[in-house]
Motif scaffolding. Structure first.
Motif, PDB file in Angstrom:
ATOM      1  N   UNK A 210       0.819  -1.219   0.000  1.00  0.00           N
ATOM      2  CA  UNK A 210       0.000   0.000   0.000  1.00  0.00           C
ATOM      3  C   UNK A 210       0.849   1.264   0.000  1.00  0.00           C
ATOM      4  N   UNK A 211       1.939   1.273   0.752  1.00  0.00           N
ATOM      5  CA  UNK A 211       2.902   2.377   0.735  1.00  0.00           C
ATOM      6  C   UNK A 211       2.277   3.723   1.095  1.00  0.00           C
ATOM      7  N   UNK A 212       1.311   3.711   1.997  1.00  0.00           N
ATOM      8  CA  UNK A 212       0.662   4.958   2.387  1.00  0.00           C
ATOM      9  C   UNK A 212       1.444   5.647   3.501  1.00  0.00           C
ATOM     10  N   UNK A 213       1.738   6.925   3.313  1.00  0.00           N
ATOM     11  CA  UNK A 213       2.334   7.716   4.382  1.00  0.00           C
ATOM     12  C   UNK A 213       1.182   8.241   5.237  1.00  0.00           C
ATOM     13  N   UNK A 214       1.153   7.852   6.506  1.00  0.00           N
ATOM     14  CA  UNK A 214      -0.040   8.087   7.323  1.00  0.00           C
ATOM     15  C   UNK A 214       0.103   9.269   8.269  1.00  0.00           C
ATOM     16  N   UNK A 215       1.163  10.072   8.097  1.00  0.00           N
ATOM     17  CA  UNK A 215       1.369  11.229   8.963  1.00  0.00           C
ATOM     18  C   UNK A 215       1.879  12.391   8.110  1.00  0.00           C
ATOM     19  N   UNK A 216       1.789  13.584   8.623  1.00  0.00           N
ATOM     20  CA  UNK A 216       2.193  14.782   7.887  1.00  0.00           C
ATOM     21  C   UNK A 216       3.713  14.811   7.730  1.00  0.00           C
ATOM     22  N   UNK A 217       4.178  15.133   6.507  1.00  0.00           N
ATOM     23  CA  UNK A 217       5.616  15.160   6.280  1.00  0.00           C
ATOM     24  C   UNK A 217       5.967  16.214   5.244  1.00  0.00           C
ATOM     25  N   UNK A 218       7.239  16.200   4.827  1.00  0.00           N
ATOM     26  CA  UNK A 218       7.745  17.215   3.897  1.00  0.00           C
ATOM     27  C   UNK A 218       6.929  17.270   2.617  1.00  0.00           C
ATOM     28  N   UNK A 219       6.563  16.102   2.101  1.00  0.00           N
ATOM     29  CA  UNK A 219       5.787  16.005   0.866  1.00  0.00           C
ATOM     30  C   UNK A 219       4.498  15.243   1.140  1.00  0.00           C
ATOM     31  N   UNK A 220       3.496  15.385   0.259  1.00  0.00           N
ATOM     32  CA  UNK A 220       2.225  14.669   0.449  1.00  0.00           C
ATOM     33  C   UNK A 220       2.392  13.170   0.183  1.00  0.00           C
TER      34      UNK A 220
END
Length: 487
Positions: free
Chosen positions: A411-421
């Motif tokens: 899935x490779x979902x980034x689940x928190x706020x970071x530098x990029x979306x």
């Protein structure tokens, strides 16, 4: 004789990437538990979910075996189970409900249930075993057989009492690993595994564990089952099992699924000597760390033992990010270990992680440069994935709203706020893979030009693939830059 039906909650068909890869390993942790319970006079059977399409299929196994206990015991040695994927969690909940309706006592042991024991208890489990589970299971089963209903003295257990989920103190870890019986390999439909491996790779591999735990303190690494310790089987005990698997199943290859293989000084050398003495030739792959592979004697012993592939947690080409992760390694050590392995005939492979808090475009660039320069045999790319019990999770948990786990391993979902979306990191995954293959192709082309008479069909195809990967990398790079601008 009380009957136990063992199962686990990893359904290969629910993980599309792994299903397509076609390299399944039997549930090793489950087989260890089954072996111990059989040693203590329980009748054991296995409902192996690896190739099953629907958790409802457990109904037939319950009808056939009529067990007193259903034990959903996940393979804590397999990193895929440590990811606590929601597809697998839902399947576990379904099996809990079905077995409870059939009158079974339902016991669960897994990374996910250790982190979310109240949810499992509310979904049909009678008990959740916390942490290393074999001896807790043995004590619990005996307790239930005797009709005792006070479970407070059993360490490492969660259950419902007075409508509340409670957890007892943790159980001391098992230190003498040689005392555990060999896994109950006979419960597995080995031909199904063999056929799948041969179809997809041309060889047959099985999994083994020589240790439990990891003493290193990478702050994103969850260790809910075996914890922050390191206990090892003896080389003699390990070679005995290798011999058993070779003789009984004619295996070609082993995945040593330890978090860290051969950490004890001299352990690898003794294993290599024993394999030579027994005239056992076996290829294997391991997981290790860059800082443990910077001495030639160590890497040479691995090569002599039959190691052909080492996966290291390279993670990042930015020292700033490695330090933020508490990895305890340097970029220089990654380079040194990679060069040494290649020199001694071992294929180095990298786990790479993008999206760790504080990672900027420059850090991403350093990681891509490291991959292009060192050209590992394989790369496995992920984005930072927060799991309970880690320092990293505590850093980002305020950002974890509706989603806290991936559905499947790709899935490779980034689940928190970071530098990029999040969309940027998914595209970054595609770009880095294309760029990596482009550089592999360029390297093959250079070799072909320098030594044209040593070329074969495979190396020629690889060299010519530069014609595909070069424009594909350019296109993926354009897409990545568009997302970068949209941040």
């Amino acid at each position: 004789m009380k009957k136990i039906l063992f199962t686990h909650s990893y359904f290969l068909r629910f993980d599309p990437k792994q299903w397509q890869l076609g390299q399944p390993y039997p549930p090793l942790g489950t087989l260890y538990a089954a072996a111990l319970m059989r040693q203590h006079d329980y009748a054991v059977s296995l409902f192996d979910t690896m190739f099953i399409s629907d958790p409802e299929e457990i109904t037939q196994a319950l009808t056939t075996h009529r067990p007193d206990f259903l034990v959903i015991y996940d393979d804590g040695f397999n990193y895929l189970t440590k990811m606590c994927l929601t597809n697998m969690r839902s399947a576990a909940f379904s099996m809990c409900k079905i077995a409870r309706a059939e009158g079974c006592k339902v016991i669960v042991s897994s990374s996910d249930s250790t982190d979310h024991f109240a949810e499992y208890l509310n979904e049909g489990a009678d008990f959740v075993i916390i942490g290393e589970a074999e001896h807790t299971l043995l004590e619990l089963a005996g307790h239930i057989e005797k009709g005792n209903e006070d479970y407070s003295a059993i360490n490492g257990l969660a259950y419902i009492k007075n409508s509340q989920a409670i957890k007892t103190p943790g159980r001391p870890v098992l230190k003498d690993l040689d005392s555990t019986p060999m896994p109950a390999w006979d419960l597995v439909d080995m031909e199904l595994y063999r056929e799948t491996w041969l179809k997809h790779t041309g060889y047959f591999s099985l999994n083994m564990s020589t240790t439990r735990g990891c003493p290193f303190k990478c702050n994103w690494c969850a260790k809910p089952i075996y914890g922050n310790r390191y206990n090892s089987r003896s080389p003699e005990n390990v070679v005995e099992e290798i011999k058993l698997l070779k003789d009984r199943y004619n295996i070609d290859h082993i995945w040593f699924c330890d978090d860290i293989f051969g950490l004890k000084p001299g352990w690898i050398k003794v294993m290599a000597e024993l394999l030579e003495k027994e005239q056992i030739n076996i290829r294997f792959k391991i997981q290790s760390r860059a800082d443990l592979l910077v001495e030639e004697d160590t890497v040479k012993a691995l090569a002599e033992a039959g190691c052909e592939n080492v996966w290291i947690g390279a993670e990042s080409g930015s020292q700033k990010i490695l330090d933020a992760m508490d990895k305890g390694i340097t970029v220089e050590q990654i380079s040194r270990a990679t060069s040494l392995m290649k020199h001694l005939g071992i294929k180095p492979s990298f786990f790479i992680q993008f999206g760790y808090p504080g990672e900027l475009k420059e850090d991403i660039g350093l990681t891509i440069d490291m991959i292009n320069e060192l050209l590992p045999f394989e790369i496995g790319i992920s984005v930072s994935y927060p799991l309970p019990g880690t320092v990293f999770y505590e850093k980002v948990k305020a950002d974890l709203k509706k989603k806290t786990n991936w559905t499947d391993s790709d899935e490779m979902a980034l689940m928190f706020h970071n530098t990029f979306p999040p969309s940027y990191y998914k595209q970054l995954h595609r770009y880095v893979h294309q760029n990596y293959h482009k550089h592999l192709a360029k390297n093959s082309l250079v070799k072909l030009i320098r030594s044209p008479f040593r070329t074969n069909a495979k190396s020629l195809r690889k060299a010519l693939s530069v014609l595909y990967h070069t424009p594909a990398t350019f296109i993926e790079g354009l897409r990545l830059r568009k997302l970068e601008v949209q941040k």
